[in-house]
Write a protein that holds these residues in place. Structure first.
Motif, short mmCIF file in Angstrom:
data_model
loop_
_atom_site.label_atom_id
_atom_site.label_comp_id
_atom_site.label_asym_id
_atom_site.label_seq_id
_atom_site.Cartn_x
_atom_site.Cartn_y
_atom_site.Cartn_z
N PRO A 39 58.65 63.50 104.04
CA PRO A 39 58.06 63.18 102.68
C PRO A 39 57.59 61.64 102.72
CG PRO A 39 60.38 63.88 102.27
CD PRO A 39 60.14 63.88 103.92
N ILE A 40 56.75 61.08 102.05
CA ILE A 40 56.05 59.54 101.88
C ILE A 40 57.26 58.80 101.70
CG2 ILE A 40 54.45 58.12 100.95
CD1 ILE A 40 52.71 60.82 100.79
N ARG A 41 57.99 59.21 100.44
CA ARG A 41 59.04 58.09 100.00
C ARG A 41 60.41 58.84 100.09
NH1 ARG A 41 54.91 59.21 96.85
NH2 ARG A 41 53.05 57.48 96.46
N THR A 58 47.61 61.96 90.44
CA THR A 58 47.92 60.52 90.81
C THR A 58 48.54 60.09 89.63
OG1 THR A 58 45.67 59.78 90.49
CG2 THR A 58 46.41 60.34 92.72
N GLN A 105 49.59 57.68 94.57
CA GLN A 105 48.58 58.08 95.74
C GLN A 105 48.98 57.27 96.92
OE1 GLN A 105 44.39 58.45 94.52
NE2 GLN A 105 43.89 57.89 96.48
N PRO A 106 49.29 57.63 98.01
CA PRO A 106 49.27 59.19 98.26
C PRO A 106 50.55 59.89 97.82
CG PRO A 106 49.94 58.05 100.14
CD PRO A 106 49.38 56.76 99.38
N PHE A 107 50.25 61.18 97.50
CA PHE A 107 51.44 61.78 97.49
C PHE A 107 51.69 63.23 98.46
CE2 PHE A 107 48.28 63.90 94.60
CZ PHE A 107 48.42 65.37 94.58
N ASP A 108 52.73 63.96 98.11
CA ASP A 108 52.94 64.75 99.38
C ASP A 108 52.30 66.27 99.42
OD1 ASP A 108 55.26 63.24 100.60
OD2 ASP A 108 56.08 63.17 98.35
N THR A 122 42.36 54.88 99.47
CA THR A 122 43.69 55.29 100.32
C THR A 122 43.82 56.85 100.56
OG1 THR A 122 45.31 55.37 98.66
CG2 THR A 122 45.31 53.31 99.56
N GLU A 123 44.55 57.28 101.56
CA GLU A 123 44.75 58.60 101.63
C GLU A 123 45.29 59.04 100.21
OE1 GLU A 123 48.26 59.25 103.73
OE2 GLU A 123 48.04 61.30 104.04
N ARG A 133 49.20 64.32 101.45
CA ARG A 133 49.41 64.40 102.98
C ARG A 133 49.45 65.92 103.40
NH1 ARG A 133 52.73 60.62 105.53
NH2 ARG A 133 51.24 59.15 104.36
N TYR A 134 50.14 66.73 102.45
CA TYR A 134 50.03 67.93 102.86
C TYR A 134 49.21 69.09 102.01
CZ TYR A 134 53.74 66.50 105.75
OH TYR A 134 54.61 65.62 106.53
#
Ligand SMILES: [Zn+2]
Length: 455
Positions: A16-18, A212, A217-220, A246-247, A250-251
């Motif tokens: 995960p991002i966070r 978003t 943003q970004p989210f997973d 930004t991106e 992610r998936y």
């Protein structure tokens, strides 16, 4: 844990991002008709992925939208002479009916496109300001040639995409693949005021904005059925990355269709089965099992035979569970059956391989049944692990129906009370009514006799 990512076209490790927080957006329905079995499969896939992430200890924020303004909704409103808002309301209700029935967890948020018009307008303004979008008449178009990596999700170059793609025809576009982010008003359509005059949002921009808004943003994870990869998700990426620089996601997770004789289940082709009818015919748990027996990315061929088989398979599972005691939920000894849980996790960690997970379930039922008489303790342990797994996969705990005997009993009591009243024994009659009320059974005396309902 690995997830097949449409963007990278391989199995990616899930990180995960966070920290352990996961943002998960699932494209919802355009609410112009009842959900069919294909929709139900997509949302069940999202549900299973979400439930498994929660089981793994992630804190998941789950968002599913409703597209409640769109060409087809407007068309239907004209055809039926019903307000377009009413059409949306009707099918949102239908959506909840079937998703509740198959035990899909309610999302944390259900944004509707029409609740986000102001934010959508602001997003389009940014695109225009940054030069990623241009205005012609009252329309605003996204200029795909300005986004250098356009096509990265579907894995195609612009030239390839142009071949065979359904391109929105318009003399106002600079380039055939440009897509609409704001649509100018046409006579008879609902509209909102914008810097470009009266109009309404394009489809893709809605999801960019709503996702978003809740997830950052970004989210997973962003999910949906495979037919959304292009153009819908490709365009979402282009817009969102252009807006924020930004991106975006992610998936990217995409589920397979339900096919009828090799063709995608689709209302427009008249090839579909209403989700509600299939659930009614086969039951929620058997339908869920039917979905799980195929990997989420593979197509399922609709087959009444296979649904009947899933029904029988579910019966074997629930018969076994009926025979083993439920325990008090505090048992921690899984020394014997823990192996099954491990196998289950290994299957699910590999891109949610539910067919393998279901095979583990069948093994458990088989061994559990064999142990019932000889070693009931071990059978009970299998039962406990099995209940855990079924719960993770979103099956509804089931109490066997006792063939409506409760209904019959209430009817007998109501009849007895009726006789009491005829004999003017009102005190006992009232006592019966109050006792039933305490149980949640409400009586109503009418000229046609006494009716009752469960509160
Ligand atoms: Zn969407």
């Amino acid at each position: 844990m690995k997830i097949y990512n449409t963007l990278t076209k391989k199995l990616d490790d899930f990180v995960p991002i966070r920290d352990n927080k996961v943002g998960f957006y699932m494209c919802g329905m355009t609410v112009q008709d009842r959900p069919h079995l294909g929709h139900l499969r997509t949302f069940t896939t999202g549900d299973i992925v979400r439930r498994y992430l929660i089981y793994k200890g992630y804190e998941v924020t789950y968002v599913t939208n409703f597209t409640d303004i769109d060409d087809k909704i407007i068309q239907k409103s004209h055809d039926l002479g019903i307000d377009w808002r009413k059409i949306g309301e009707t099918y949102i209700e239908e959506f909840f009916k079937v998703t509740d029935e198959i035990n899909i967890m309610r999302a944390d948020y259900y944004p509707r496109a029409t609740q986000f018009i102001q934010e959508i307008i602001e997003a389009v303004e940014i695109l225009v300001d940054k030069g990623f979008a241009y205005v012609t008449g009252g329309d605003v178009w996204f200029d795909v040639r300005k986004k250098k990596d356009y096509g990265k999700l579907s894995g195609k170059k612009l030239e390839d995409l142009m071949e065979g793609a359904r391109v929105e025809p318009s003399p106002n576009k600079k380039f055939p693949m440009d897509f609409s982010v704001w649509k100018a008003w046409k006579e008879g359509e609902p509209y909102w005021w914008s810097p470009w005059g009266k109009g309404r949002p394009g489809w893709h921009i809605e999801c960019s904005v709503m996702s978003t808004h809740y997830l950052g943003q970004p989210f997973d994870i962003h999910g949906g059925a495979q037919d959304l990869i292009f153009p819908h998700h490709e365009n979402e990426i282009a817009q969102s990355e252009a807006i924020r620089g930004t991106e975006y996601v992610r998936y990217w997770l995409h589920g397979g269709f339900v096919n009828i004789k090799g063709e995608k289940m689709s209302k427009s082709k008249g090839l579909f089965f209403a989700a509600q009818e299939v659930l009614k015919e086969y039951g929620a748990n058997p339908v869920r099992l039917y979905f799980l027996q195929t990997h989420y990315r593979s197509p399922i061929d609709f087959s009444a035979e296979r649904l009947t088989e899933s029904q029988k398979a579910w019966e074997r599972i629930s018969n076994f569970l009926e025979k083993v005691p439920e325990g008090n939920g505090k048992e921690t000894d899984f020394s014997f059956a823990g192996e099954y849980l491990k196998r289950f996790e290994e299957a699910m960690d590999e891109d949610f391989n539910t067919p393998r997970a279901v095979a583990v379930i069948f093994d458990m039922v088989k061994q559990g049944n064999a142990l019932l008489d000889k070693e009931p303790e071990k059978a009970a342990e299998i039962g406990r692990v099995l209940r855990t797994i079924l719960n993770i996969l979103g099956f509804k705990p089931e109490k066997k129906e006792r063939a409506g005997i409760e209904d019959d009993l209430v009817s007998i009591i109501v009849e007895v009370r009726q006789k009491m009243r005829q004999e003017k024994k009102f005190e006992i009659a009232d006592w019966i009514r109050d006792q039933l009320k305490n149980l949640g059974v409400i009586l109503e005396d009418t000229p046609q006799g006494t009716k009752w309902k469960i509160k």
